[in-house]
Design a protein around this motif. Sequence first.
Motif, PDB file in Angstrom:
ATOM      1  N   GLN A  14      10.222   4.879  19.446  1.00  0.00           N
ATOM      2  CA  GLN A  14      10.510   3.464  19.184  1.00  0.00           C
ATOM      3  C   GLN A  14       9.685   2.894  18.023  1.00  0.00           C
ATOM      4  N   ALA A  15       8.763   3.663  17.508  1.00  0.00           N
ATOM      5  CA  ALA A  15       7.901   3.182  16.418  1.00  0.00           C
ATOM      6  C   ALA A  15       8.560   3.412  15.058  1.00  0.00           C
ATOM      7  N   PRO A  16       8.233   2.589  14.073  1.00  0.00           N
ATOM      8  CA  PRO A  16       8.771   2.821  12.729  1.00  0.00           C
ATOM      9  C   PRO A  16       8.015   3.920  11.971  1.00  0.00           C
ATOM     10  N   HIS A  17       6.800   4.265  12.451  1.00  0.00           N
ATOM     11  CA  HIS A  17       5.953   5.261  11.798  1.00  0.00           C
ATOM     12  C   HIS A  17       5.243   6.051  12.888  1.00  0.00           C
ATOM     13  N   VAL A  18       5.273   7.392  12.776  1.00  0.00           N
ATOM     14  CA  VAL A  18       4.639   8.274  13.757  1.00  0.00           C
ATOM     15  C   VAL A  18       3.846   9.335  13.008  1.00  0.00           C
ATOM     16  N   GLU A  19       2.699   9.716  13.570  1.00  0.00           N
ATOM     17  CA  GLU A  19       1.885  10.766  12.961  1.00  0.00           C
ATOM     18  C   GLU A  19       1.474  11.798  13.996  1.00  0.00           C
ATOM     19  N   ALA A  20       1.307  13.036  13.537  1.00  0.00           N
ATOM     20  CA  ALA A  20       0.738  14.112  14.347  1.00  0.00           C
ATOM     21  C   ALA A  20      -0.348  14.766  13.501  1.00  0.00           C
ATOM     22  N   VAL A  21      -1.529  14.914  14.080  1.00  0.00           N
ATOM     23  CA  VAL A  21      -2.628  15.565  13.374  1.00  0.00           C
ATOM     24  C   VAL A  21      -2.618  17.039  13.754  1.00  0.00           C
ATOM     25  N   LEU A  22      -2.553  17.886  12.743  1.00  0.00           N
ATOM     26  CA  LEU A  22      -2.510  19.331  12.942  1.00  0.00           C
ATOM     27  C   LEU A  22      -3.918  19.903  12.927  1.00  0.00           C
ATOM     28  N   PRO A  23      -4.097  21.112  13.460  1.00  0.00           N
ATOM     29  CA  PRO A  23      -5.410  21.748  13.340  1.00  0.00           C
ATOM     30  C   PRO A  23      -5.819  21.775  11.868  1.00  0.00           C
ATOM     31  N   GLY A  24      -7.046  21.450  11.604  1.00  0.00           N
ATOM     32  CA  GLY A  24      -7.517  21.379  10.224  1.00  0.00           C
ATOM     33  C   GLY A  24      -7.477  19.963   9.671  1.00  0.00           C
ATOM     34  N   GLY A  25      -6.877  19.041  10.421  1.00  0.00           N
ATOM     35  CA  GLY A  25      -6.903  17.643  10.028  1.00  0.00           C
ATOM     36  C   GLY A  25      -5.744  17.139   9.195  1.00  0.00           C
ATOM     37  N   ILE A  26      -4.839  18.001   8.769  1.00  0.00           N
ATOM     38  CA  ILE A  26      -3.682  17.547   7.991  1.00  0.00           C
ATOM     39  C   ILE A  26      -2.767  16.756   8.919  1.00  0.00           C
ATOM     40  N   ARG A  27      -2.233  15.661   8.410  1.00  0.00           N
ATOM     41  CA  ARG A  27      -1.324  14.838   9.196  1.00  0.00           C
ATOM     42  C   ARG A  27       0.107  15.021   8.723  1.00  0.00           C
ATOM     43  N   LEU A  28       1.035  15.127   9.688  1.00  0.00           N
ATOM     44  CA  LEU A  28       2.458  15.033   9.401  1.00  0.00           C
ATOM     45  C   LEU A  28       2.869  13.638   9.836  1.00  0.00           C
ATOM     46  N   MET A  29       3.620  12.952   8.965  1.00  0.00           N
ATOM     47  CA  MET A  29       4.003  11.568   9.239  1.00  0.00           C
ATOM     48  C   MET A  29       5.515  11.427   9.152  1.00  0.00           C
ATOM     49  N   TRP A  30       6.079  10.638  10.055  1.00  0.00           N
ATOM     50  CA  TRP A  30       7.514  10.350  10.064  1.00  0.00           C
ATOM     51  C   TRP A  30       7.707   8.862   9.905  1.00  0.00           C
ATOM     52  N   ASP A  31       8.644   8.485   9.041  1.00  0.00           N
ATOM     53  CA  ASP A  31       9.026   7.091   8.873  1.00  0.00           C
ATOM     54  C   ASP A  31      10.516   6.968   9.108  1.00  0.00           C
ATOM     55  N   ALA A  32      10.884   6.050   9.987  1.00  0.00           N
ATOM     56  CA  ALA A  32      12.297   5.796  10.256  1.00  0.00           C
ATOM     57  C   ALA A  32      12.869   4.999   9.087  1.00  0.00           C
ATOM     58  N   VAL A  33      14.009   5.464   8.552  1.00  0.00           N
ATOM     59  CA  VAL A  33      14.667   4.762   7.446  1.00  0.00           C
ATOM     60  C   VAL A  33      16.134   4.553   7.798  1.00  0.00           C
ATOM     61  N   PRO A  34      16.709   3.462   7.330  1.00  0.00           N
ATOM     62  CA  PRO A  34      18.146   3.251   7.560  1.00  0.00           C
ATOM     63  C   PRO A  34      18.961   4.323   6.837  1.00  0.00           C
ATOM     64  N   LYS A  35      20.115   4.689   7.403  1.00  0.00           N
ATOM     65  CA  LYS A  35      20.952   5.749   6.818  1.00  0.00           C
ATOM     66  C   LYS A  35      21.299   5.480   5.367  1.00  0.00           C
ATOM     67  N   GLU A  36      21.519   4.221   5.001  1.00  0.00           N
ATOM     68  CA  GLU A  36      21.898   3.915   3.617  1.00  0.00           C
ATOM     69  C   GLU A  36      20.755   4.156   2.629  1.00  0.00           C
ATOM     70  N   GLN A  37      19.518   4.315   3.118  1.00  0.00           N
ATOM     71  CA  GLN A  37      18.385   4.594   2.238  1.00  0.00           C
ATOM     72  C   GLN A  37      18.005   6.076   2.218  1.00  0.00           C
ATOM     73  N   ALA A  38      18.652   6.878   3.039  1.00  0.00           N
ATOM     74  CA  ALA A  38      18.308   8.293   3.146  1.00  0.00           C
ATOM     75  C   ALA A  38      18.881   9.090   1.979  1.00  0.00           C
ATOM     76  N   THR A  39      18.178  10.155   1.623  1.00  0.00           N
ATOM     77  CA  THR A  39      18.661  11.081   0.608  1.00  0.00           C
ATOM     78  C   THR A  39      19.749  11.941   1.226  1.00  0.00           C
ATOM     79  N   PRO A  40      20.955  11.966   0.650  1.00  0.00           N
ATOM     80  CA  PRO A  40      22.023  12.792   1.229  1.00  0.00           C
ATOM     81  C   PRO A  40      21.613  14.261   1.332  1.00  0.00           C
ATOM     82  N   GLY A  41      21.860  14.866   2.498  1.00  0.00           N
ATOM     83  CA  GLY A  41      21.565  16.285   2.685  1.00  0.00           C
ATOM     84  C   GLY A  41      20.093  16.606   2.808  1.00  0.00           C
ATOM     85  N   GLY A  42      19.290  15.618   3.120  1.00  0.00           N
ATOM     86  CA  GLY A  42      17.856  15.872   3.263  1.00  0.00           C
ATOM     87  C   GLY A  42      17.157  15.674   1.946  1.00  0.00           C
ATOM     88  N   GLY A  43      16.647  16.734   1.356  1.00  0.00           N
ATOM     89  CA  GLY A  43      15.948  16.617   0.081  1.00  0.00           C
ATOM     90  C   GLY A  43      14.465  16.365   0.254  1.00  0.00           C
TER      91      GLY A  43
END
Length: 136
Positions: free
Chosen positions: A41-70
């Motif tokens: 339900q959050a607009p931004h989510v993070e997971a801290v990996l071993p070693g301290g690197i963070r993976l971050m997810w941001d929810a974006v509306p479909k019209e702002q997404a890059t077609p096919g990923g990218g």
Amino acid sequence: MSTQTSGRVRFDALGIATTDLTASLAFYRRLGLEFPEAAEQAPHVEAVLPGGIRLMWDAVPKEQATPGGGGPQLAFRCASPAGVDALYAELTGAGHQGTTPPWDAAWGQRYAVVADPDGNGVDLFAPLDPAPGAGG
């Protein structure tokens, strides 16, 4: 080849823009990442990996997404070559698109690629012949 940095910057995080945060987090949970309760339900989510690197997810509306990923190509090391096969089978069995089935790469790794729900490539790999005493 070793690369030095000036100390001005250090790699800290990698971000993924997603139009379906629920599906994306479910995919990465299958890889073993953990997220807070109700993260979907959050607009931004993070997971801290071993070693301290963070993976971050941001929810974006479909019209702002890059077609096919990218977006980014992420690589996850598995404990063994059989682990690559098992995780690939689990992810594709759950309906995720396998883009490269497991194979023994010339550079000495068992390798496979699955697309996450936004079309980003996720590499799964393990050394074919790990060094004695090396952890997976």
